[in-house]
Design an enzyme around this catalytic site. Structure first.
Site, mmCIF file in Angstrom:
data_model
loop_
_atom_site.group_PDB
_atom_site.id
_atom_site.type_symbol
_atom_site.label_atom_id
_atom_site.label_comp_id
_atom_site.label_asym_id
_atom_site.label_seq_id
_atom_site.Cartn_x
_atom_site.Cartn_y
_atom_site.Cartn_z
ATOM 1 N N ASN A 10 0.869 -1.187 0.000
ATOM 2 C CA ASN A 10 0.000 0.000 0.000
ATOM 3 C C ASN A 10 0.905 1.236 0.000
ATOM 4 O O ASN A 10 1.520 1.547 1.015
ATOM 5 C CB ASN A 10 -0.887 -0.042 1.263
ATOM 6 C CG ASN A 10 -1.626 1.262 1.499
ATOM 7 O OD1 ASN A 10 -1.738 2.097 0.603
ATOM 8 N ND2 ASN A 10 -2.132 1.436 2.716
ATOM 9 N N TRP A 11 0.958 1.897 -1.153
ATOM 10 C CA TRP A 11 1.856 3.059 -1.273
ATOM 11 C C TRP A 11 1.322 4.285 -0.531
ATOM 12 O O TRP A 11 2.008 5.273 -0.394
ATOM 13 C CB TRP A 11 2.063 3.416 -2.746
ATOM 14 C CG TRP A 11 3.025 2.516 -3.469
ATOM 15 C CD1 TRP A 11 3.431 1.263 -3.087
ATOM 16 C CD2 TRP A 11 3.698 2.806 -4.693
ATOM 17 N NE1 TRP A 11 4.321 0.768 -4.007
ATOM 18 C CE2 TRP A 11 4.499 1.683 -5.004
ATOM 19 C CE3 TRP A 11 3.703 3.897 -5.568
ATOM 20 C CZ2 TRP A 11 5.310 1.632 -6.148
ATOM 21 C CZ3 TRP A 11 4.499 3.845 -6.720
ATOM 22 C CH2 TRP A 11 5.290 2.724 -6.992
ATOM 23 N N LYS A 12 0.073 4.242 -0.120
ATOM 24 C CA LYS A 12 -0.583 5.410 0.500
ATOM 25 C C LYS A 12 -0.420 6.632 -0.422
ATOM 26 O O LYS A 12 -0.392 6.481 -1.635
ATOM 27 C CB LYS A 12 -0.017 5.667 1.891
ATOM 28 C CG LYS A 12 0.031 4.409 2.745
ATOM 29 C CD LYS A 12 0.333 4.700 4.182
ATOM 30 C CE LYS A 12 0.469 3.395 4.937
ATOM 31 N NZ LYS A 12 0.528 3.562 6.363
ATOM 32 N N HIS A 95 -8.960 0.945 5.568
ATOM 33 C CA HIS A 95 -7.647 1.195 6.184
ATOM 34 C C HIS A 95 -7.838 2.137 7.371
ATOM 35 O O HIS A 95 -8.656 3.052 7.321
ATOM 36 C CB HIS A 95 -6.683 1.804 5.156
ATOM 37 C CG HIS A 95 -5.270 1.812 5.665
ATOM 38 N ND1 HIS A 95 -4.825 2.759 6.545
ATOM 39 C CD2 HIS A 95 -4.235 0.956 5.455
ATOM 40 C CE1 HIS A 95 -3.559 2.497 6.840
ATOM 41 N NE2 HIS A 95 -3.177 1.413 6.198
ATOM 42 N N GLU A 97 -6.247 4.560 8.397
ATOM 43 C CA GLU A 97 -6.070 6.000 8.121
ATOM 44 C C GLU A 97 -7.351 6.596 7.551
ATOM 45 O O GLU A 97 -7.683 7.752 7.827
ATOM 46 C CB GLU A 97 -4.868 6.200 7.181
ATOM 47 C CG GLU A 97 -3.562 5.973 7.925
ATOM 48 C CD GLU A 97 -2.405 5.478 7.072
ATOM 49 O OE1 GLU A 97 -2.481 5.555 5.832
ATOM 50 O OE2 GLU A 97 -1.412 5.009 7.669
ATOM 51 N N GLU A 164 -4.540 -5.213 11.087
ATOM 52 C CA GLU A 164 -3.558 -4.141 11.203
ATOM 53 C C GLU A 164 -3.806 -3.362 12.497
ATOM 54 O O GLU A 164 -4.590 -2.388 12.497
ATOM 55 C CB GLU A 164 -3.681 -3.185 10.020
ATOM 56 C CG GLU A 164 -3.405 -3.818 8.684
ATOM 57 C CD GLU A 164 -2.843 -2.815 7.700
ATOM 58 O OE1 GLU A 164 -1.744 -3.041 7.203
ATOM 59 O OE2 GLU A 164 -3.490 -1.779 7.465
ATOM 60 N N GLY A 170 3.265 2.023 10.873
ATOM 61 C CA GLY A 170 4.240 3.092 10.683
ATOM 62 C C GLY A 170 5.003 3.480 11.941
ATOM 63 O O GLY A 170 5.654 4.523 11.970
ATOM 64 N N SER A 206 4.217 -2.325 10.371
ATOM 65 C CA SER A 206 5.675 -2.283 10.535
ATOM 66 C C SER A 206 6.376 -3.572 10.106
ATOM 67 O O SER A 206 7.376 -3.958 10.704
ATOM 68 C CB SER A 206 6.043 -1.916 11.978
ATOM 69 O OG SER A 206 5.587 -0.604 12.265
ATOM 70 N N GLY A 227 3.136 -1.126 4.288
ATOM 71 C CA GLY A 227 3.055 0.304 4.003
ATOM 72 C C GLY A 227 4.437 0.783 3.602
ATOM 73 O O GLY A 227 4.836 0.705 2.441
ATOM 74 N N GLY A 228 5.195 1.247 4.602
ATOM 75 C CA GLY A 228 6.529 1.809 4.348
ATOM 76 C C GLY A 228 7.413 0.931 3.473
ATOM 77 O O GLY A 228 8.078 1.430 2.554
#
Ligand code: PEP
Length: 247
Positions: A10-12, A95, A97, A164, A170, A206, A227-228
């Site tokens: 997921n590049w966000k 998600h 966020e 998650e 993150g 993470s 994510g990251g």
């Protein structure tokens, strides 16, 4: 028996055309990996470039969200059919966020998942408790509510959940193996109660090349949502290879 694992990135709200080209070059040199389903979810604006450059069967595209409606007066939303037209096969919904910053309720997430499914996308439904909920020992209840709200709206077909925990996203803090295994069992049990049999459960929060092997080796873990690590081509590929080399 070796079971195929998902590695979903997921590049966000990150990335640009240059990163797409970098990632494509890295994925090309990686080649197909047996027993791994690799999915990239870039921002909507990069889907077209990705699809044009991708031209290969071993990487799939996903979206980071999908609208609650089929079409019409929803300025800024993207429908499931539009995502199909952009060669997406997967859509992340719920998600944390979006739940947090766009105030998406369980009902909104359920509507999105149902729309994605009806259009032929595989919904990747994110669930997870925040830190306060964990500290109050409410984690299981929260996750069960999130899962149930969606399952009630879905047709009984294949579905993916991603556990998650919000406090792990993150932050560099990974849930313990026993917490991951325990919550994956909770999700599976809830799905079984609703008679869903084809359910994959991923972990996200993470995940990095250093810890991916241990997480992916856990019995109830069908893959990881990154994510990251997904915007670092070397890290993404290292994790996909880890999934491939699992015994
Ligand atoms: C995520 O946002 O879904 C996620 C898992 O992020 P990260 O890997 O950076 O914790």
């Amino acid at each position: 028996m070796t079971v195929a694992k998902y590695v979903i990135g997921n590049w966000k709200m990150n990335g640009d055309y240059a990163l797409v080209m970098q990632m494509i070059a890295a994925l090309r040199s990686m080649g197909p990996l047996d027993n791994v389903t690799t999915v990239i979810c870039p921002p909507f604006t990069l889907l077209h470039s990705f699809a044009e450059l991708l031209g290969m069967g071993h990487i799939h595209l996903g979206a980071q969200d999908c609208g609650t409606e089929i079409s019409g007066a929803r300025t800024g939303d993207i429908s499931a059919a539009m995502l199909i037209e952009q060669n997406c096969r997967y859509a992340i919904v719920g998600h944390s966020e979006r739940r947090r910053y766009q105030m998406e309720s369980n009902e909104v997430v359920a509507a999105k998942a149902a729309n994605a499914q009806a259009a032929g996308l595989m919904p990747v439904i994110c669930v997870g408790e925040n830190l306060a909920e964990r500290e109050e020992e409410q984690a299981e209840i929260i996750v069960e509510e999130q899962v149930t709200a969606v399952l009630k709206k879905l047709k009984n077909a294949a579905v993916i959940f991603a556990y998650e925990p919000v406090w792990a996203i993150g932050t560099g803090q990974v849930a313990s193996h026993s917490d991951i295994a325990g919550m994956h069992d909770v999700i599976r049990a809830r799905a079984a109660k609703h008679d869903f049999k084809d359910v994959a459960v991923l972990y996200g929060g993470s995940v990095k090349p250093e810890n991916a092997g241990g997480i992916l080796a856990l019995g109830g873990v069908d893959g990881v949502l990154l994510g990251g690590a997904s915007i670092d081509p070397d890290a993404f590929i290292a994790i996909a290879k880890t999934a491939h080399h699992l015994p």
